[in-house]
Write a protein that holds these residues in place. Structure first.
Motif, PDB file in Angstrom:
ATOM      1  N   ASP A  56      73.163 -74.238 -50.998  1.00  0.00           N
ATOM      2  CA  ASP A  56      72.028 -75.084 -51.401  1.00  0.00           C
ATOM      3  C   ASP A  56      71.778 -74.992 -52.907  1.00  0.00           C
ATOM      4  O   ASP A  56      71.530 -76.003 -53.565  1.00  0.00           O
ATOM      5  CB  ASP A  56      70.755 -74.677 -50.656  1.00  0.00           C
ATOM      6  CG  ASP A  56      70.804 -74.977 -49.175  1.00  0.00           C
ATOM      7  OD1 ASP A  56      71.621 -75.824 -48.757  1.00  0.00           O
ATOM      8  OD2 ASP A  56      70.031 -74.347 -48.426  1.00  0.00           O
ATOM      9  N   LEU A  57      71.842 -73.783 -53.441  1.00  0.00           N
ATOM     10  CA  LEU A  57      71.616 -73.575 -54.876  1.00  0.00           C
ATOM     11  C   LEU A  57      72.677 -74.295 -55.705  1.00  0.00           C
ATOM     12  O   LEU A  57      72.346 -74.995 -56.662  1.00  0.00           O
ATOM     13  CB  LEU A  57      71.613 -72.080 -55.196  1.00  0.00           C
ATOM     14  CG  LEU A  57      71.610 -71.696 -56.678  1.00  0.00           C
ATOM     15  CD1 LEU A  57      70.386 -72.244 -57.389  1.00  0.00           C
ATOM     16  CD2 LEU A  57      71.703 -70.179 -56.817  1.00  0.00           C
ATOM     17  N   VAL A  58      73.940 -74.143 -55.351  1.00  0.00           N
ATOM     18  CA  VAL A  58      75.018 -74.753 -56.131  1.00  0.00           C
ATOM     19  C   VAL A  58      74.959 -76.273 -56.065  1.00  0.00           C
ATOM     20  O   VAL A  58      75.047 -76.950 -57.102  1.00  0.00           O
ATOM     21  CB  VAL A  58      76.394 -74.222 -55.658  1.00  0.00           C
ATOM     22  CG1 VAL A  58      77.529 -75.047 -56.236  1.00  0.00           C
ATOM     23  CG2 VAL A  58      76.544 -72.757 -56.047  1.00  0.00           C
ATOM     24  N   ILE A  59      74.788 -76.828 -54.887  1.00  0.00           N
ATOM     25  CA  ILE A  59      74.743 -78.289 -54.758  1.00  0.00           C
ATOM     26  C   ILE A  59      73.533 -78.859 -55.489  1.00  0.00           C
ATOM     27  O   ILE A  59      73.636 -79.845 -56.222  1.00  0.00           O
ATOM     28  CB  ILE A  59      74.760 -78.708 -53.273  1.00  0.00           C
ATOM     29  CG1 ILE A  59      76.111 -78.357 -52.642  1.00  0.00           C
ATOM     30  CG2 ILE A  59      74.456 -80.187 -53.120  1.00  0.00           C
ATOM     31  CD1 ILE A  59      77.310 -79.059 -53.243  1.00  0.00           C
ATOM     32  N   ASP A  60      72.366 -78.235 -55.326  1.00  0.00           N
ATOM     33  CA  ASP A  60      71.177 -78.712 -56.030  1.00  0.00           C
ATOM     34  C   ASP A  60      71.360 -78.616 -57.543  1.00  0.00           C
ATOM     35  O   ASP A  60      70.979 -79.531 -58.280  1.00  0.00           O
ATOM     36  CB  ASP A  60      69.946 -77.905 -55.599  1.00  0.00           C
ATOM     37  CG  ASP A  60      68.693 -78.370 -56.316  1.00  0.00           C
ATOM     38  OD1 ASP A  60      68.341 -79.563 -56.203  1.00  0.00           O
ATOM     39  OD2 ASP A  60      68.072 -77.551 -57.020  1.00  0.00           O
ATOM     40  N   SER A  61      71.949 -77.527 -58.009  1.00  0.00           N
ATOM     41  CA  SER A  61      72.166 -77.355 -59.449  1.00  0.00           C
ATOM     42  C   SER A  61      73.072 -78.442 -59.995  1.00  0.00           C
ATOM     43  O   SER A  61      72.799 -79.024 -61.053  1.00  0.00           O
ATOM     44  CB  SER A  61      72.767 -75.970 -59.725  1.00  0.00           C
ATOM     45  OG  SER A  61      71.880 -74.958 -59.322  1.00  0.00           O
ATOM     46  N   CYS A  62      74.151 -78.730 -59.286  1.00  0.00           N
ATOM     47  CA  CYS A  62      75.073 -79.789 -59.724  1.00  0.00           C
ATOM     48  C   CYS A  62      74.395 -81.154 -59.703  1.00  0.00           C
ATOM     49  O   CYS A  62      74.522 -81.937 -60.645  1.00  0.00           O
ATOM     50  CB  CYS A  62      76.316 -79.807 -58.836  1.00  0.00           C
ATOM     51  SG  CYS A  62      77.371 -78.368 -59.066  1.00  0.00           S
ATOM     52  N   ASN A  63      73.665 -81.438 -58.638  1.00  0.00           N
ATOM     53  CA  ASN A  63      72.996 -82.739 -58.537  1.00  0.00           C
ATOM     54  C   ASN A  63      71.966 -82.936 -59.641  1.00  0.00           C
ATOM     55  O   ASN A  63      71.869 -84.020 -60.220  1.00  0.00           O
ATOM     56  CB  ASN A  63      72.333 -82.896 -57.171  1.00  0.00           C
ATOM     57  CG  ASN A  63      73.320 -83.149 -56.077  1.00  0.00           C
ATOM     58  OD1 ASN A  63      74.433 -83.626 -56.323  1.00  0.00           O
ATOM     59  ND2 ASN A  63      72.953 -82.817 -54.863  1.00  0.00           N
ATOM     60  N   GLN A  64      71.189 -81.915 -59.932  1.00  0.00           N
ATOM     61  CA  GLN A  64      70.176 -82.021 -60.990  1.00  0.00           C
ATOM     62  C   GLN A  64      70.828 -82.251 -62.348  1.00  0.00           C
ATOM     63  O   GLN A  64      70.365 -83.082 -63.127  1.00  0.00           O
ATOM     64  CB  GLN A  64      69.315 -80.756 -61.034  1.00  0.00           C
ATOM     65  CG  GLN A  64      68.359 -80.637 -59.892  1.00  0.00           C
ATOM     66  CD  GLN A  64      67.302 -81.723 -59.922  1.00  0.00           C
ATOM     67  OE1 GLN A  64      66.785 -82.082 -60.964  1.00  0.00           O
ATOM     68  NE2 GLN A  64      66.981 -82.254 -58.763  1.00  0.00           N
TER      69      GLN A  64
END
Length: 192
Positions: A56-64
């Motif tokens: 969740d952290l990695v995907i959210d970080s990339c999306n942001q």
């Protein structure tokens, strides 16, 4: 009524930046919440209050990061929109996020859950921007009726990724101009 102090949005950004930094340094499999916490100078509990898992952290970080870095262009022309989008994406990939992107993409064949999340969020959002560019061009009458729109969406991303991950050749304006003017636009307007 929620208890405690409200979450500090600047901490969210610091944690995302730390996650991308660790991802770039060690890859997805070796990334740990401990390493992210140490890099961000935060406690693990601070991270877990915001994200349930490393995924969740990695995907959210990339999306942001991508949502702030890659515009949805509307210059009024197919070539202009393609050029603006691809230049922004090339700049994004060539910058500090590029190393994290390489690490992430390199893990996709080995991490099915990551691959699924990446395709549903990060990849889909980029494809949607390009599809919007092509839909607007079609509405302006710039595309042939049988223009291979889906193929162009894939080719655009593939060309940048190939240079980034395989050849190491620069992702510069000259490359983007050639890609747009000699390959993508001719495919879409029937000049091939």
């Amino acid at each position: 009524m929620p208890r405690g102090r409200p979450r500090d949005a600047s901490r969210d950004e610091a944690l995302r930046a730390a996650a991308l930094s660790v991802l770039a340094d060690v890859g997805y499999r070796a990334l740990t919440m401990d390493a992210v916490a140490a890099t961000a100078r935060a406690g693990k509990a601070t991270i877990y209050r915001r994200w349930d898992s490393k995924l969740d952290l990695v995907i959210d970080s990339c999306n942001q990061l991508v949502s702030r870095s890659i515009p949805a262009p509307n210059t009024g022309s197919l070539a202009g929109d393609l050029r603006e989008f691809l230049l922004a994406f090339a700049t994004f990939l060539s910058g500090p996020a590029g190393k994290a992107a390489q690490a992430l993409v390199g893990e996709l064949p080995h991490e099915q859950e990551l691959a699924d999340a990446f395709r549903k969020s990060f990849l889909r959002s980029q494809r949607d921007v390009l599809r919007g560019v092509l839909e607007r061009a079609a509405a302006r009458g710039e595309l042939t009726e049988d223009a291979p729109q889906a193929m162009v969406v894939e080719l655009a991303g593939a060309a940048l990724t190939y240079r980034l991950m395989l050849t190491g050749d620069p992702l510069d304006a000259e490359f983007v101009d050639t890609l747009v003017d000699r390959i993508l636009v001719p495919l879409l307007v029937g000049a091939v």
